[in-house]
Write an enzyme that holds these catalytic residues in place. Structure first.
Site, PDB file in Angstrom:
ATOM      1  N   HIS A   1     -89.357 -15.654 -89.681  1.00 50.52           N
ATOM      2  CA  HIS A   1     -90.459 -16.612 -89.716  1.00 50.52           C
ATOM      3  C   HIS A   1     -90.371 -17.459 -90.988  1.00 50.52           C
ATOM      4  O   HIS A   1     -89.971 -16.971 -92.039  1.00 50.52           O
ATOM      5  CB  HIS A   1     -91.794 -15.857 -89.690  1.00 50.52           C
ATOM      6  CG  HIS A   1     -92.986 -16.742 -89.503  1.00 50.52           C
ATOM      7  ND1 HIS A   1     -93.822 -17.091 -90.538  1.00 50.52           N
ATOM      8  CD2 HIS A   1     -93.465 -17.360 -88.401  1.00 50.52           C
ATOM      9  CE1 HIS A   1     -94.776 -17.883 -90.080  1.00 50.52           C
ATOM     10  NE2 HIS A   1     -94.591 -18.063 -88.787  1.00 50.52           N
TER      11      HIS A   1
ATOM     12  N   SER B   1     -88.618  -6.707 -75.666  1.00 50.96           N
ATOM     13  CA  SER B   1     -89.408  -7.891 -75.956  1.00 50.96           C
ATOM     14  C   SER B   1     -90.188  -8.360 -74.743  1.00 50.96           C
ATOM     15  O   SER B   1     -89.826  -8.078 -73.602  1.00 50.96           O
ATOM     16  CB  SER B   1     -88.432  -8.989 -76.408  1.00 50.96           C
ATOM     17  OG  SER B   1     -89.055 -10.232 -76.457  1.00 50.96           O
TER      18      SER B   1
END
Lengths: 480, 480
Positions: free
Chosen positions: A198, A401
């Site tokens: 991120h 995921s």
């Protein structure tokens, strides 16, 4: 004002989004939307268009905003102002309902019912500073906050008397905090983070004036530990501070924590020479309920874990949870001679409503409830991926995921309507508990229908996304 | 875990505050409150007690917190869990009402009515990243946010096309942002801040690895520009980044912005060699409405101004407004090559509810409404100071301030009951719009009555507070 976007982040993808039509309370918007600027970029010697990856500064933003105007002297008498504001709010609410309905690209669980908490909106609840040190300000919610922190510490296996933590304003604050602890523990440490981390991780490096090494990723989005090892070997003289992603922003990739630790050990980094921060903003709360996932636990040599509260849990305002070892906080405080007290949080005044929302949801759902929701999300994500593939659309879903990555839809209007987050040739849907099979079907049907109109001569052509997702996931003419 | 407190900060004053009696939903609190630790300190050669200035870690915090428990399998059927949670919340609400009523020490305006906004609590409103760059995430409130920012830019006299800003989570975020811009503009600049600056300023220096010089203060709490000049002359080779307080935390002192600028100019710092951040967390919104106050305006060579939204404006959650010059943000972005886009905010996900609360209040009150409230606050603050003095209690009120500083009440229970913020021998009341004459009378009557019981043999003795507030404000035997 207009620059090209070099890397990706869901949170700052930059298209000018018009306000929904029905939400124009003033009807004085005369300035047209600025056109989306098309940049050119050179790929393999060819000049290609970098669709939708440009920064367009909202030049219209001042005219489209809801101006604050001075009340007339007689407003209180006529009630006109109250009526105007009520109508603005009612229209805004309508647009929120519409926008909330069409929402797939951001990992926010919008399925919550906090009616019981409405009564608390009238209070200025503020958990000033450290949750474990009481303030004289009495309108706080520390008792809820610590209850929530205890729950997460238990989840990540750290004893009550060994952890410290607090409820943050967002995932970024958790990352800023984790990296700051790492730097205070190892002032000359080097920060290692995979390229797909991120952006707040790289922001931290800059803010804190730390040396930062970007590590390559595998095609899945996971950190490439071979490259990591090379970098470590070149910098053996300095301690390592590592950001481990428990769910990357774009591909939802989960870094292999065990392999990261093994790599550190194999290159001669003893446990007192590295600090690991786990950025679990996206999947930090999901992983514990996925059987095969590498376990995030403080029984391993990690220093801190952060998770977002408004994502999987669902909360009307952004928030997050940060848990670290108490010993690190004590080290931090010892260094801070100029401060009034242990000043261990990044922010001073802290939203006291968020802990109550989290407490409420955790209590209602419990570990069992979250496990069920995680299973549902993973099932639905597989459903989406399978149906995309069946329709001849290139798509990828990492094993651990619920982020489904696929070819970017060719129509920006469609992207905006479904609030997809995009990067270059790919887009993604993050399947959260509020994303039902029905909603996915609506989306898929619309995508397939629209798609047939996006290509010239009615001939469907899948764009090549092998560079982003690997050949196996690509459905273009060469790779399918 | 227990250390002495060296300096002051309202926000982290550290007494263990018991939860209100009526708010014990579990009735299993067996551990007694830890005793308040008494530290000794040496003042003028005498060992004196540093009352109430110790950090006591809330050892009881885990037993008094509201534990999150796993729901029973049949909870949904029996409804017991819902009933339990509803009763916890109802009791909590009752305690909030009680605590909100007795509240004087913190600068939060608790006088708001946001009933009309209750309908928005069901939405996950998130203003990701930069307010002027739209995100694909559609459930945002940027149109309200920019309206609010425009209002503040106008207040501080910066043109729409020349400012940048955003709504922050609290005063600390504004300060972190302002100092960060300063550092990016002058990477080798030295940070100057008066000793009575908010602790977040010194936190910023540490986080950002900046050289920081503490400047002395006058007895009023204002920055001492003679000392400032000395320090500047010793460091003429490096640019200066200055924090100017528009209301210090303890004494509500307003630094003389004009004198600060004059001092810089006189010591040879041209406008391109300094950056001024104005920390207006406390009085940033009040000063513009006080006639004699040195004006905070971007027509002067300042770089940024921040103000808190939950203080004078009043808002159920902490928030703030940060305004800076657009040119600085552009400089900032040019430096950030590794980021996806202009990443100019500290936090990523941002609370989208706060802008709507602010927009709502600004629209209802307008500049006129705020002027009236400021006048009321200043009047009431004078009333409080005069009545304290009349009762023989040492007290101080800075000319431009609504913070009344006075001798610290001798009874910690009284301090907690009225949620006073204390430092050493002094306490303060910050007169906000919700503090009426009636509430002040209640407080004063109780103080005078209790005070007669605090001193041995019934003999009233005022403690000497000349060191903190100057001889004129002291009512002790020597100085009255």
């Amino acid at each position: 004002m207009v620059g090209s976007v070099k890397t990706f982040s869901t949170e700052v993808d930059v298209n000018v989004e018009p306000l929904p039509e029905e939400f124009d309370p003033t009807a004085v918007v005369s300035e047209p939307l600025p056109p989306v600027v098309k940049n050119k970029t050179v790929v393999n010697g060819d000049e290609v268009e970098k669709r939708g990856r440009e920064i367009v500064l909202g030049r219209n933003v001042h005219t489209m905003c809801l101006e604050v105007t001075e009340p007339d002297a007689d407003d209180e008498v006529t009630g006109e102002r109250e009526a105007y504001m009520a109508s603005v709010l009612a229209r805004y609410r309508k647009s929120l309902i519409e926008r909330t309905k069409h929402h797939l690209g951001y990992p926010y669980n919008l399925d919550f019912d906090y009616g019981a908490l409405g009564q608390l909106q009238h209070f200025s609840i503020n958990n000033l500073g450290d949750p474990f040190i009481e303030s004289n300000y009495g309108v706080h919610s520390r008792q809820f906050e610590v209850g929530v922190l205890d729950w997460f510490a238990r989840l990540w296996e750290l004893e009550k008397n060994e952890y410290w933590g607090y409820i943050t304003n967002c995932g970024t604050e958790g990352n800023l905090h984790g990296i700051l602890i790492g730097r205070e523990v190892f002032p000359d440490g080097i920060l290692y983070a995979s390229r797909e981390s991120h952006y707040s991780i790289f922001k931290a490096a800059r803010m804190y004036r730390m040396e930062c090494i970007k590590v390559d990723t595998l095609v899945s989005g996971e950190i490439d530990c071979t490259h990591f090892k090379e970098k470590l070997l070149l910098n053996k003289d300095k301690p390592a501070i590592i950001n481990v992603n428990i769910g990357t922003t774009v591909k939802g990739a989960v870094d292999d924590l065990d392999l990261v630790i093994k790599t550190l050990e194999e290159t001669g980094f003893s446990h007192d020479r590295f600090y690991i921060h786990c950025d679990g903003a996206l999947f930090g709360l999901m992983m514990p309920f996925v059987k095969l996932a590498p376990k995030v636990t403080f029984k391993k040599p990690i220093g801190s874990v952060s998770v977002s509260g408004h994502k999987f849990v669902g909360c009307p305002m952004p928030c997050g949870v940060q848990i670290t070892r108490l010993e690190h906080i004590n080290a931090l405080s010892r260094n801070v001679e100029y401060l009034a007290s242990r000043d261990a949080t990044i922010m001073g005044s802290r939203n006291g409503h968020a802990p109550i929302f989290l407490w409420y949801t955790l209590n209602r759902k419990g570990y069992r409830g979250f496990r069920k929701e995680v299973q549902k999300c993973l099932r639905n994500a597989h459903y989406l991926k399978d149906r995309l593939r069946a329709a001849g659309i290139g798509a990828m879903l990492n094993e651990l995921s619920s982020t489904v990555v696929f070819e970017r839809p060719q129509d920006e209007e469609f992207v905006r309507r479904w609030q997809l987050a995009c990067q270059g040739n790919i887009a993604h849907v993050v399947v959260m508990p509020n994303i039902t099979i029905e909603k996915l079907d609506d989306f898929l049907n619309e995508l397939v229908e629209k798609r047939s109109t996006w290509y010239p001569d009615g001939k469907l052509q899948s764009p090549c996304i092998a560079a982003e997702l690997g050949e196996d996931c690509c459905a273009c003419a060469c790779h399918k």
